[in-house]
Design a protein around this motif. Structure first.
Motif, PDB file in Angstrom:
ATOM      1  N   PHE A 120       4.395  12.747 -18.378  1.00 19.08           N
ATOM      2  CA  PHE A 120       4.188  13.676 -17.339  1.00 19.08           C
ATOM      3  C   PHE A 120       3.786  13.137 -15.984  1.00 19.08           C
ATOM      4  O   PHE A 120       3.412  11.835 -15.976  1.00 19.08           O
ATOM      5  CB  PHE A 120       3.206  14.757 -17.776  1.00 19.08           C
ATOM      6  N   THR A 121       3.661  13.942 -15.003  1.00 11.84           N
ATOM      7  CA  THR A 121       3.324  13.438 -13.775  1.00 11.84           C
ATOM      8  C   THR A 121       1.557  13.178 -13.690  1.00 11.84           C
ATOM      9  O   THR A 121       0.917  13.719 -14.320  1.00 11.84           O
ATOM     10  CB  THR A 121       3.693  14.368 -12.628  1.00 11.84           C
ATOM     11  N   ILE A 126      -5.032  19.589  -8.666  1.00  9.16           N
ATOM     12  CA  ILE A 126      -5.711  20.792  -8.769  1.00  9.16           C
ATOM     13  C   ILE A 126      -7.212  20.728  -8.524  1.00  9.16           C
ATOM     14  O   ILE A 126      -7.613  21.442  -7.849  1.00  9.16           O
ATOM     15  CB  ILE A 126      -5.391  21.263 -10.321  1.00  9.16           C
ATOM     16  N   MET A 259      10.912  22.599 -24.006  1.00  8.64           N
ATOM     17  CA  MET A 259      10.441  21.689 -23.378  1.00  8.64           C
ATOM     18  C   MET A 259      11.290  20.420 -23.599  1.00  8.64           C
ATOM     19  O   MET A 259      11.476  19.495 -22.884  1.00  8.64           O
ATOM     20  CB  MET A 259       8.775  21.208 -23.356  1.00  8.64           C
TER      21      MET A 259
END
Ligand SMILES: CC1=C(/C=C/C(C)=C/C=C/C(C)=C/C=O)C(C)(C)CCC1
Ligand SMILES: [Fe+2]
Length: 544
Positions: A120-121, A126, A259
């Motif tokens: 993942f990134t 956030i 996914m």
């Protein structure tokens, strides 16, 4: 729309001194850190969703009545790879990207095999997390990035998987009074044993002298098996009380099979999330003292919660307040095409956020009759109805509607509390307001101004605070009027009287979440900004 959501923002790594109007209380000394997406186009490519944008950190340092602003893009591996390729090469929430677009379907299929457990990134856009003496930026993947909170420079990339077996984690950790971090993540690859893992990172490593990170002492408090091995729930936050943890296993789920094939199908991670309106929302209560979940099966109607506000114990019950939606359509509103439509007057219906209070009994009366309400509190109309087979159906009290990005005086987290500070959500795409909601009197105070788009309000208590709302609120305000500069707004949290504004002539972005670091929390050696920096900042303001 372009000004607020679409256009890439220019970073401002050198501090700029703000033009202050009004008077900043002298006790207010520290730095407000904020995080959010600042860049949605790289070269010829653009992200689809607002949550995909590259993290742009910004800060307001308040010292002796002056305010200094800076902003810096997070130099994540994602950012660097995109910049090097001059296009988006790392997938985000709403955008699937391919490192090599010239690959044919077979070699894509081959790459897909190595993406079954995707990397993942690390575009942590956030929130922030304080962990011991260190500060990190967070997203919902297995990566966090350490930052220098003074200069906003990017430091080490940390893979949670080195310390705890999780692939996803919330960007909203909690802290106990000793500063220990509590968080929850999902493990999706452990031989099909999909589970939610609640973990604790101690405020300080016991062997601190050896300069080890507290992360190395991460402990698992509890693991909760997912109801469905192939579709664990998605969640954005959770609640804590003095002794318990509240986790909602909601019917908004991540489909692991989808996914695993998303990359080859050319669809985004977001498309693997589905709201199952026929399902229930399961309420898990974990006892922090034993690390065991409470055995009663509590559930409520299907709903989607992004933000928990607070939770606390009262007379043998656990109460928790959340902002709930009827479905998952909120995330659809943030596709950049939809945001654009909103601004052209074709506003899609914005879902209504509702503040709901739930109550669950902590000790079950085994003799209670089926159908009886197990909540006997005078303070709430929330009910918990006993059903057969030891199940309890929870019916919330509806407190109010139309608020998001909730904040409280964090000294009242886990405790009975009265005030919610938030962002008012209106149905029309006009600038929203900042709100104070009084749960006791069900009344509101508001601040708003034409063309002004406020960020989530952050509460800072006065040093001698006696009452819950003794303090100030900080909100970064972006203007959609090109003639009006963005500013930091400082409100009296009790009365909502405006105390001061600090205008900065910069390209400020709309953001998500933030953290205030009082100067008293800094290591004095890292105090910022130095006199030299202040001098440089003032000479810059002179030029502006
Ligand atoms: C990249 C990525 C994800 C990212 C989610 C993000 C970035 C969510 C942001 C939510 C916000 C900002 C909510 C505000 O209320 C998932 C779906 C966890 C799954 C796997 C990969
Ligand atoms: Fe959030």
């Amino acid at each position: 729309m372009e000004v607020l959501f679409g256009r890439n923002k220019k970073e401002q790594p050198e501090p700029v001194r703000a033009k202050v109007t009004g008077k900043i209380p002298t006790w207010l000394q520290g730095t407000l850190l904020r995080n959010g997406p600042g860049m949605h186009t790289v070269g010829e490519t653009s992200y689809n969703h607002w949550f995909d944008g590259l993290a742009l950190l910004h800060s307001f340092t308040i010292r002796d009545g002056e305010v200094y602003y800076r902003s810096r893009y997070l130099r994540s591996d994602t950012y660097n790879a995109n910049m090097e390729a001059n296009r988006i090469v790392v997938s985000e929430f709403g955008t699937m990207a391919y490192p090599d677009p010239s690959k044919n379907i077979l070699s894509k299929a081959f790459t897909y095999l190595s993406h079954t457990i995707p990397d993942f990134t690390d575009n942590c856009l956030i929130n922030f997390m304080k962990c011991g003496e260190d500060f990190y930026v967070t997203t919902e993947t297995n990566y966090i990035r350490k930052i220098n909170p003074q200069t906003l420079e990017t430091l080490e990339k940390v893979d949670y998987r080195k310390y705890v077996g999780i692939n996803l984690a919330t960007a909203h950790p909690h802290y106990d009074s000793a500063g220990n971090v509590l968080n929850i993540g999902t493990s999706i690859v452990d031989k099909g044993k999909t589970k939610y893992v609640i973990f604790k990172i101690p405020a300080a490593a016991p062997d601190r002298m050896k300069r080890k990170s507290p992360l190395q002492h991460t402990e698992v408090l509890c693991s909760i098996p997912s109801r469905s091995l192939l579709s664990p729930s998605y969640y954005h936050s959770f609640g804590v009380t003095e002794n318990y943890i509240v986790f909602l296993e909601q019917p908004f789920k991540l489909d692991i099979l989808k996914m695993a094939t998303a990359y080859i199908r050319g669809v985004s991670w977001a498309s693997c999330l589905t709201f199952h309106r026929e399902d229930k929302t399961y309420i898990h209560i974990v006892d922090q003292r034993t690390g065991k979940p409470v055995s009663t099966r509590f559930y409520t109607d299907p709903m989607v919660v992004f933000h928990h506000i607070n939770a606390y114990e009262e007379d043998g019950c656990l109460l928790f307040d959340v902002i709930a939606y009827e479905d998952s359509s909120l995330y659809d509103c943030f596709y950049l095409d939809n945001l654009k439509q909103g601004f052209e007057g074709n506003s899609r219906i914005v879902p209504v956020p509702t503040l709901k209070r739930f109550a669950v009994p902590l000790c079950m009366d085994k003799n209670a009759e089926v159908g009886s309400n197990l909540i006997k509190l005078a303070s709430t109309t929330a009910r918990a109805l006993k059903e057969k087979d030891d199940q309890v159906y929870c019916q919330p009290e509806l407190l109010c509607e139309g608020l998001e990005l909730p904040q409280i005086n964090y000294a009242h987290n886990r405790k009975r509390y009265r005030y919610v500070f938030a962002f008012e959500v209106q149905r029309s795409p006009i600038p929203n307001k900042i709100l104070k909601y009084d749960i006791l009197t069900k009344s509101f105070l508001r601040w708003g101004e034409e063309h002004c788009w406020p960020s989530e309000p952050v509460f800072v208590p006065t040093p001698d605070a006696k009452e819950e709302d003794d303090g100030i609120l900080l909100s970064a305000i972006v203007s959609s009027d090109p003639q009006k500069l963005p500013f930091l707004l400082i409100l009296d949290a009790k009365t909502f009287a405006e105390l001061a504004r600090a205008y900065v002539d910069v390209d400020m972005h709309l953001d998500l979440h933030g953290l205030f670091i009082p100067d008293t929390d800094w290591d004095p050696r890292k105090q910022a900004p130095s006199q030299e920096v202040q001098d440089r900042a003032s000479s810059q303001t002179g030029q502006a």
